[in-house]
Design a protein around this motif. Sequence first.
Motif, PDB file in Angstrom:
ATOM      1  N   ALA A 290      35.235  46.473  47.179  1.00 17.04           N
ATOM      2  CA  ALA A 290      34.382  45.280  47.222  1.00 17.04           C
ATOM      3  C   ALA A 290      34.978  44.252  48.172  1.00 17.04           C
ATOM      4  O   ALA A 290      34.266  43.577  48.913  1.00 17.04           O
ATOM      5  CB  ALA A 290      34.248  44.692  45.818  1.00 17.04           C
ATOM      6  N   TYR A 291      36.298  44.148  48.156  1.00 15.41           N
ATOM      7  CA  TYR A 291      36.963  43.197  49.026  1.00 15.41           C
ATOM      8  C   TYR A 291      36.756  43.574  50.490  1.00 15.41           C
ATOM      9  O   TYR A 291      36.520  42.714  51.336  1.00 15.41           O
ATOM     10  CB  TYR A 291      38.441  43.200  48.661  1.00 15.41           C
ATOM     11  N   LEU A 292      36.820  44.879  50.785  1.00 17.16           N
ATOM     12  CA  LEU A 292      36.605  45.312  52.164  1.00 17.16           C
ATOM     13  C   LEU A 292      35.184  45.048  52.615  1.00 17.16           C
ATOM     14  O   LEU A 292      34.931  44.827  53.785  1.00 17.16           O
ATOM     15  CB  LEU A 292      36.906  46.805  52.299  1.00 17.16           C
ATOM     16  N   LEU A 293      34.248  45.116  51.665  1.00 14.47           N
ATOM     17  CA  LEU A 293      32.863  44.867  52.018  1.00 14.47           C
ATOM     18  C   LEU A 293      32.519  43.386  51.937  1.00 14.47           C
ATOM     19  O   LEU A 293      31.364  43.026  52.059  1.00 14.47           O
ATOM     20  CB  LEU A 293      31.932  45.625  51.063  1.00 14.47           C
ATOM     21  N   SER A 294      33.507  42.555  51.697  1.00 16.45           N
ATOM     22  CA  SER A 294      33.333  41.109  51.536  1.00 16.45           C
ATOM     23  C   SER A 294      32.375  40.769  50.427  1.00 16.45           C
ATOM     24  O   SER A 294      31.687  39.778  50.480  1.00 16.45           O
ATOM     25  CB  SER A 294      32.788  40.464  52.808  1.00 16.45           C
ATOM     26  N   LYS A 295      32.308  41.646  49.428  1.00 19.50           N
ATOM     27  CA  LYS A 295      31.434  41.306  48.324  1.00 19.50           C
ATOM     28  C   LYS A 295      32.239  41.009  47.077  1.00 19.50           C
ATOM     29  O   LYS A 295      31.756  41.132  45.965  1.00 19.50           O
ATOM     30  CB  LYS A 295      30.481  42.464  48.038  1.00 19.50           C
ATOM     31  N   ASP A 296      33.499  40.626  47.267  1.00 16.97           N
ATOM     32  CA  ASP A 296      34.301  40.329  46.085  1.00 16.97           C
ATOM     33  C   ASP A 296      33.980  38.935  45.615  1.00 16.97           C
ATOM     34  O   ASP A 296      34.032  37.982  46.346  1.00 16.97           O
ATOM     35  CB  ASP A 296      35.786  40.442  46.417  1.00 16.97           C
ATOM     36  N   THR A 297      33.599  38.844  44.367  1.00 19.27           N
ATOM     37  CA  THR A 297      33.361  37.527  43.796  1.00 19.27           C
ATOM     38  C   THR A 297      34.266  37.411  42.596  1.00 19.27           C
ATOM     39  O   THR A 297      34.956  38.342  42.236  1.00 19.27           O
ATOM     40  CB  THR A 297      31.918  37.388  43.315  1.00 19.27           C
ATOM     41  N   ASN A 298      34.214  36.277  41.965  1.00 18.18           N
ATOM     42  CA  ASN A 298      35.060  36.104  40.782  1.00 18.18           C
ATOM     43  C   ASN A 298      34.711  37.092  39.698  1.00 18.18           C
ATOM     44  O   ASN A 298      35.560  37.555  38.948  1.00 18.18           O
ATOM     45  CB  ASN A 298      34.921  34.673  40.243  1.00 18.18           C
ATOM     46  N   GLU A 299      33.430  37.437  39.630  1.00 13.98           N
ATOM     47  CA  GLU A 299      33.012  38.410  38.619  1.00 13.98           C
ATOM     48  C   GLU A 299      33.716  39.723  38.793  1.00 13.98           C
ATOM     49  O   GLU A 299      34.246  40.299  37.847  1.00 13.98           O
ATOM     50  CB  GLU A 299      31.518  38.673  38.769  1.00 13.98           C
ATOM     51  N   GLN A 300      33.705  40.242  40.039  1.00  9.67           N
ATOM     52  CA  GLN A 300      34.325  41.555  40.271  1.00  9.67           C
ATOM     53  C   GLN A 300      35.821  41.465  40.021  1.00  9.67           C
ATOM     54  O   GLN A 300      36.442  42.403  39.497  1.00  9.67           O
ATOM     55  CB  GLN A 300      34.092  42.043  41.697  1.00  9.67           C
ATOM     56  N   LEU A 301      36.390  40.332  40.397  1.00  9.98           N
ATOM     57  CA  LEU A 301      37.813  40.146  40.163  1.00  9.98           C
ATOM     58  C   LEU A 301      38.113  40.225  38.684  1.00  9.98           C
ATOM     59  O   LEU A 301      39.079  40.856  38.251  1.00  9.98           O
ATOM     60  CB  LEU A 301      38.233  38.783  40.717  1.00  9.98           C
ATOM     61  N   TRP A 302      37.250  39.628  37.897  1.00  8.61           N
ATOM     62  CA  TRP A 302      37.458  39.660  36.455  1.00  8.61           C
ATOM     63  C   TRP A 302      37.421  41.084  35.918  1.00  8.61           C
ATOM     64  O   TRP A 302      38.241  41.468  35.091  1.00  8.61           O
ATOM     65  CB  TRP A 302      36.412  38.787  35.790  1.00  8.61           C
ATOM     66  N   TYR A 303      36.467  41.873  36.398  1.00 10.26           N
ATOM     67  CA  TYR A 303      36.399  43.257  35.930  1.00 10.26           C
ATOM     68  C   TYR A 303      37.640  44.025  36.342  1.00 10.26           C
ATOM     69  O   TYR A 303      38.174  44.843  35.589  1.00 10.26           O
ATOM     70  CB  TYR A 303      35.159  43.967  36.476  1.00 10.26           C
ATOM     71  N   ALA A 304      38.120  43.776  37.541  1.00  9.93           N
ATOM     72  CA  ALA A 304      39.331  44.473  37.982  1.00  9.93           C
ATOM     73  C   ALA A 304      40.510  44.065  37.114  1.00  9.93           C
ATOM     74  O   ALA A 304      41.359  44.896  36.755  1.00  9.93           O
ATOM     75  CB  ALA A 304      39.618  44.150  39.445  1.00  9.93           C
ATOM     76  N   ILE A 305      40.551  42.804  36.736  1.00 12.69           N
ATOM     77  CA  ILE A 305      41.644  42.340  35.884  1.00 12.69           C
ATOM     78  C   ILE A 305      41.607  43.056  34.547  1.00 12.69           C
ATOM     79  O   ILE A 305      42.631  43.514  34.025  1.00 12.69           O
ATOM     80  CB  ILE A 305      41.544  40.813  35.688  1.00 12.69           C
ATOM     81  N   ILE A 306      40.393  43.164  33.987  1.00 11.50           N
ATOM     82  CA  ILE A 306      40.295  43.854  32.703  1.00 11.50           C
ATOM     83  C   ILE A 306      40.751  45.299  32.851  1.00 11.50           C
ATOM     84  O   ILE A 306      41.461  45.821  31.998  1.00 11.50           O
ATOM     85  CB  ILE A 306      38.847  43.808  32.185  1.00 11.50           C
ATOM     86  N   GLY A 307      40.335  45.931  33.951  1.00 11.22           N
ATOM     87  CA  GLY A 307      40.732  47.320  34.167  1.00 11.22           C
ATOM     88  C   GLY A 307      42.235  47.497  34.201  1.00 11.22           C
ATOM     89  O   GLY A 307      42.781  48.414  33.599  1.00 11.22           O
ATOM     90  N   THR A 308      42.934  46.601  34.869  1.00 13.74           N
ATOM     91  CA  THR A 308      44.388  46.758  34.921  1.00 13.74           C
ATOM     92  C   THR A 308      45.027  46.449  33.586  1.00 13.74           C
ATOM     93  O   THR A 308      46.056  47.020  33.236  1.00 13.74           O
ATOM     94  CB  THR A 308      44.998  45.832  35.978  1.00 13.74           C
TER      95      THR A 308
END
Lengths: 611, 177
Positions: free
Chosen positions: A222-240
């Motif tokens: 998502a970051y490479l596609l410049s579509k990273d938002t806080n929402e996606q960041l939150w999901y990634a945080i939960i995943g880790t």
Amino acid sequence: MVFIRDLKREFFEFISKQQRRLLVFVHLDVDSLCAWKIFQHLLQCEHITYTCLPVLYKYDLENGHMQHINSGIKSMIFINCGSTLDLYDFLSLDSIGNDDNALTLFVLDSLRPIEHRNVYDAKQIRILILPNKIDAEKKRVPQYEELFHEVYDDDNNDENESENEDNDDDDDDGSNMRIESTEGREKRLKRQWLKKRDKALGNYYKYRSHSYSSALVMFELAYLLSKDTNEQLWYAIIGTHVLRLNHHQNTTRSITDENNPALNTSNSKLSMDCVNIKFDEDINFHLLRHWSFYDSICHTQDMILAFKLWSSRGLAQLKEFLADLGIPKREYEQNYRDMNIKYKVNIKKQILDKRLQDKYHYTTNTIILPTFLLSSGFTLKLSPQDIVLSIMATLQTASSSSSTSTSMMIDLTERFSLALSCLNYHQLTDYLGGIELEKVYMNKTHYLIETLLQSDKNLSFDNTIPFILLKFDQNMFNSSTTTDHTTSCGFFTHPYQAYLFARNALQTLIAYTSASSNAVKKKKSKHLQRLPLILIAPYSSTNSGEELVEIVVGVPSLNSIMMNSFSTLFEAADRRCGNVAKFVFFDHSVLLLQEQHQQKFIDALMFVLAK
Amino acid sequence: MDIDEVQYLSENELISVVPNFKHPEINLIRGSVGPFLPLVPLQVPIWMAIHLKESHRCRFVCPEWLTFDSVQELLRQEQQQETFTPMPNPYVFILSQTIMNVALEDIPNGDQIRLLMKDLWDLRLAKLRSSIGNLARSGALYAKVTHLTQVEICLIRNFLKTSLKHIAQLQDAVPDE
């Protein structure tokens, strides 16, 4: 190359250029749900159609594949499933198909080791990993030359013999002796090479582990596609956080390194209604914000071990500890959120106080954890640990309606969509429902472990058996406080849940025996610390109710908790006793077994472990 | 004209955005937009900006009239004067709502600006009401108002039409003295 270097071009643009429907298999665990959420958002932005199938067992993969094989699908994506399977064999893919019908499989999985045949097949399988970890991954898999050889390869023995004869073309003068010695040499070389290969494979497959979270890879995309938002960041945080919670991995450093550019540093200017993620050091008690402080401590595994809360003396000591912290009884028995703020502010400082640490023998590195908090407007502050627990509880609880096999698939999708809606931070109803389920589950677990400690009848360990065997039967569940959530069979419904339960039981058992005043038990505990634990528990019963299917989980000993070699051990034991075990989960350290074969399997396992 | 029509027309205003993709110039009926280069701000109509934002392809640049300080300044001026002060844009209120619905993250202090906007709105509406009252009481045939935004005009248009018509009818019905 099988390992994708450029996530954006080789994966995402490849998919979007195909303009066909995607088939996505998502495993039923928290990390894959988070990865799926991020990926779904990306697909929706590009208007790519998809079909999503939740899977828990291996045959779900097969069924899904069979159902959709003719609908013109060109790409399949596996999230947290399938990297440990030989996908060609498993799905019976035609590797010499036309170019028009060529399927591409993308595998995103956090389980290691990856099946070596998946890695060395560049035609149809691609493996998604974090781009900066490519070299580490490549080094881990044994070299191509070690595993495959045109002549020596194991599969076709007859062809090899004939090829050996062809090699004698050079020795045309041929006295028999010379031909024989060439053949003999060939055979010897082949044996040597095969032995080396088996050793390399054995080393490679010995330990199963989890590497970084799949949600992180998706977020990288998502970051490479410049579509990273806080929402996606939150999901990634939960995943880790899932990985940290379940598999003892210290992932915080990697999170902060990768997220520093993404996190908004000037948080003060951000409007209150936006999703606001802050990095903070937080107290890690179980479901802290949803219970009273006292209950929360009583259910935190580390505090249980530190204070020995299975005994009444431990409870008294806990109360003393709370008094030392300066919190009156009335405060710590009400909901944490309603507690008086002046106590809440001081708690963290007090817990870190060295004097208290020495007095009560607890360590703070697992209590005060650096973590993230999401706050949005006036709703609850969300912490990733709680969300992980809530989702796991939702995934574990089967709906109480039916238990026929046709409804298993429906059951999966129901659990899947319910768990997905728990991730939604705007509507918190499902998340709170999951928290309630988790509380019930926790109470049950504690009851089980306590009865376990008090009566040794379900446990067996002595000097001859190389592991601790923990057997549950149906009576154990009937006697506990039941609500209508779980029936007697349905307690263990998910492989990771069983693993966590077994691990907690092992820790508690060791702490119990080492703290007990009985001298015999104390001696045992030293011995116990080196032993792994095997848990056998009822899983489900077939329709007639006669044949019980049990779930078997292996937990390595506490000294070497990171190195789980049970997948290979179970496979070896299974081979010995005639293939009675059913490896239906993707992770081979958890398997299903029928009750009648139980003793046979245990004997085989003892033999294998004794070596 | 309805409020919906006003909203539709308001989206034609230009706003500055920062795209994250590359695209050549787009030729539209009203004019052309572009070329789009990553991280280079350019002016686009608001409807296009909303579309881009929702598909995560751009970031809004906060317009100067929507910063905290300028809105505060507007409010202060409005409080001092009795008549209406000029607004930086004929569609201030509608646009501020639209922009904040879509791109709240890009506007610093967004929630406080919302509060100030609400205060401004209430103040102007109060002035409007009192001036209409004066108009009705004085019986004049026309009144001149300056610096009203489109939304406010839209709000009072129907009301003024029918109420003045009624007043005129009533006045006609009263016999001349």
